[in-house]
Scaffold this active site. Structure first.
Site, mmCIF file in Angstrom:
data_model
loop_
_atom_site.group_PDB
_atom_site.id
_atom_site.type_symbol
_atom_site.label_atom_id
_atom_site.label_comp_id
_atom_site.label_asym_id
_atom_site.label_seq_id
_atom_site.Cartn_x
_atom_site.Cartn_y
_atom_site.Cartn_z
ATOM 1 N N ASP A 83 0.837 -1.192 0.000
ATOM 2 C CA ASP A 83 0.000 0.000 0.000
ATOM 3 C C ASP A 83 0.878 1.251 0.000
ATOM 4 O OD1 ASP A 83 -2.773 1.136 0.584
ATOM 5 O OD2 ASP A 83 -1.643 1.971 2.253
ATOM 6 N N GLU A 103 11.965 -15.005 -2.006
ATOM 7 C CA GLU A 103 12.161 -15.060 -3.463
ATOM 8 C C GLU A 103 10.897 -15.460 -4.214
ATOM 9 O OE1 GLU A 103 14.706 -14.608 -5.751
ATOM 10 O OE2 GLU A 103 15.307 -13.424 -3.996
HETATM 11 C C1 GLC Z 1 -3.964 3.251 -0.513
HETATM 12 C C2 GLC Z 1 -5.261 2.502 -0.297
HETATM 13 C C3 GLC Z 1 -6.325 3.502 0.066
HETATM 14 C C4 GLC Z 1 -5.922 4.217 1.322
HETATM 15 C C5 GLC Z 1 -4.528 4.818 1.196
HETATM 16 C C6 GLC Z 1 -3.974 5.192 2.534
HETATM 17 O O1 GLC Z 1 -4.037 4.144 -1.559
HETATM 18 O O2 GLC Z 1 -5.568 1.757 -1.439
HETATM 19 O O3 GLC Z 1 -7.576 2.886 0.199
HETATM 20 O O4 GLC Z 1 -6.826 5.233 1.620
HETATM 21 O O5 GLC Z 1 -3.600 3.903 0.669
HETATM 22 O O6 GLC Z 1 -3.693 4.018 3.253
#
Ligand code: GLC
Ligand code: CA
Length: 513
Positions: free
Chosen positions: A201, A261
């Protein structure tokens, strides 16, 4: 049970947003047993893997991306046993499992942050706390990606803390040895439970300039490319110091070491200015397998956007996608367009990300302000970004009052068009087109193909590709295009009529090689 689930080079991945997929216990909120009960549908499409959006313990202020315990399942979603059962079922069906890793920040309810607020200096060091300037204002000019200042006052410490998203998501110092150790261990924890890959993320937001230098004003051309609506003040700055994506790309080598890996790894790039170039940096050998940017969904994969992608990047390492839990659904109610765009995504080399329900052509639902819970949507209501609509639960059954999603009351209202749903699942409906395309893509090696020649106009695109089955020629014509695709009688796949969304895919080793 023994499984041979080695990763294909460019997997087709089905994204599941757990709160909105299927509810097993009637509380109106999707959960892990619900997902397990519906995995057969996903496997039936022929995809290689599922990606589960955040399943972790969280106050759900940012839909689960505000994590308070990265090693615990959110109790509303189920238990660790439910998770193990889900992974087993997925593996039995030939589906690999990708989990989110939200490393960039925690929830403000995470025990580390709570301890920092209570005066624990060691814990405070895992985040970025700074004193106010003498006049009481924030330490520098950084702005969060959602628009408000990136600093929020913590009166408990008489200090500001830094956050790149919501104020309830304090950013972590990813250089801190104990943060690194915890991240390494949590990845190992999930791998040991059978997880096959991770999605990182906000990976382009990792790390910041420790000198806390002010960001300069964005020149016009940078402002336009910055992620976000032009009315979001985030776009006003050139984000040279609040995020260091080049350093983060180097950091991806460490992520690879921790994940192993054989894990399949993809990173989310929310940096708009150098999106593809950064995606390439993040996915060089020894780092992630692929990365995704917001360029294709932002331009609904138009011919100019595809040409831009092919010019700036190796498409084998760019994840193709159009909808997600962060974007309004690309479905417009027009199945001809939906099938055309699916063909385009299927043909483009590289991984393909399919968001739950796009195989049924679900359009972006309208919601009233008092129905919406997403703080980002509410901040600019009604002008965007429209994330909550994409999170309206899945309609499994057109005849059921709550569409087979729940026996209770769904957490967001479901007003899907029942006739459209029936059409989508009919013998030759959109879901069947998705199945055909996913099957052809794998059988004919499109995903690991190489684009030899491409050409485009404002409303057409042609590709000649070297694939596992020789040369594939592809013609894509948007409505009203001047391009006339060839006769479709010997096509591998064809869809649409001249003047509407039309695609012809043909093997042709003699021409255009
Ligand atoms: C990413 C996630 C989103 C979230 C952001 C902050 O973009 O996909 O849903 O709001 O990160 O964590
Ligand atoms: Ca439930």
């Amino acid at each position: 049970m023994a499984h041979d689930l080695r990763w294909p080079q460019a997997p087709a991945i089905y994204q599941i947003y757990p709160r909105s997929f299927a509810d097993s216990n009637g509380d109106g909120i999707g959960d892990l047993p619900g997902i397990t009960s519906r995995l057969e549908h996903v496997a039936g499409l022929g995809v290689d893997a599922i990606w589960l959006s955040s399943i972790y313990a969280s106050p759900w202020q940012d839909g689960g991306y505000d994590v308070s315990d990265h090693r615990a399942v959110h109790p509303t979603l189920g238990t660790m046993d439910d998770f193990d059962a889900l992974v087993d079922r997925a593996h039995d069906l030939g589906l690999r499992v990708i989990l989110d890793q939200v490393l960039n920040h925690t929830s403000c309810e995470h025990p580390w942050f709570l301890a920092a607020l209570a005066g624990d200096e060691a814990m405070a060091g895992r985040y970025l706390f700074r004193d106010a300037r003498p006049d009481g204002t924030q330490p520098n000019n950084w702005i969060s990606q959602f628009g408000p200042p990136a600093w929020t006052w913590a009166h408990q410490r008489s200090q500001f803390y830094f956050h790149q998203f919501l104020a309830c998501q304090p950013s972590l110092d990813l250089r801190h040895p104990e943060v690194k150790a915890a991240h390494r261990e949590q990845m190992r924890f999930w791998r040991a439970r059978g997880v096959d890959g991770f999605r990182f993320d906000a990976a382009s937001s990792y790390l910041w300039d420790e000198a806390l230098t002010d960001n300069p004003v964005a020149p016009d051309e940078i402002r336009k490319k910055n992620t976000g609506e032009i009315f979001n003040p985030f776009t006003f700055q050139h984000h040279l110091h609040d995020m260091l994506p080049d350093d983060a790309a180097t950091y991806a080598t460490t992520l690879r070491e921790w994940a192993g890996e054989d894990a399949w790894l993809m990173g989310e790039m929310t940096e708009g200015v150098r999106s593809y170039e950064l995606a390439m940096e993040f996915s060089t050998p020894g780092r992630l397998d692929a990365a995704y940017t917001t360029d294709l969904p932002a331009n609904c994969a138009g011919p100019v956007a595809i040409a831009d992608l092919l010019r700036r990047a190796d498409p084998a390492r760019i994840v193709g996608w159009l909808s997600s839990h962060d974007q309004p659904r690309h479905g417009s109610g027009d199945f001809a367009q939906a099938a055309f765009l699916a063909a385009l995504m299927a043909v483009l080399p590289g991984p393909w990300l399919i968001y739950q329900g796009e195989e049924w052509g679900l359009p972006q639902p309208g919601l009233a302000k008092d129905e919406v819970t997403d703080p980002f949507d509410l901040l600019y209501w009604p002008d965007g970004p429209g994330r909550e609509g994409a999170r309206v639960p899945m309609p499994w059954n057109a005849d059921d009052p709550e569409f087979g999603f729940t026996a209770g009351r769904p957490w967001l209202p479901m007003r899907w068009n029942r006739a459209d749903l029936l059409a989508a699942v009919s013998v030759s409906g959109l879901a069947a087109t998705y199945r055909d395309l996913i099957h052809l893509r794998r059988k004919q090696g499109w995903a690991s193909g190489r684009v030899l020649i491409s050409d485009h106009g404002d409303d057409w695109l042609t590709l000649a590709m070297q694939t596992g089955c020789g040369c594939l020629n592809a013609w894509f014509a948007w409505p009203g295009a001047t391009l006339k695709p060839p006769d479709a009688s010997d096509a591998v796949f064809a869809h649409g009529q001249r003047g509407d969304y039309q695609v012809v895919l043909r093997h042709d080793d003699t021409k255009r090689t």
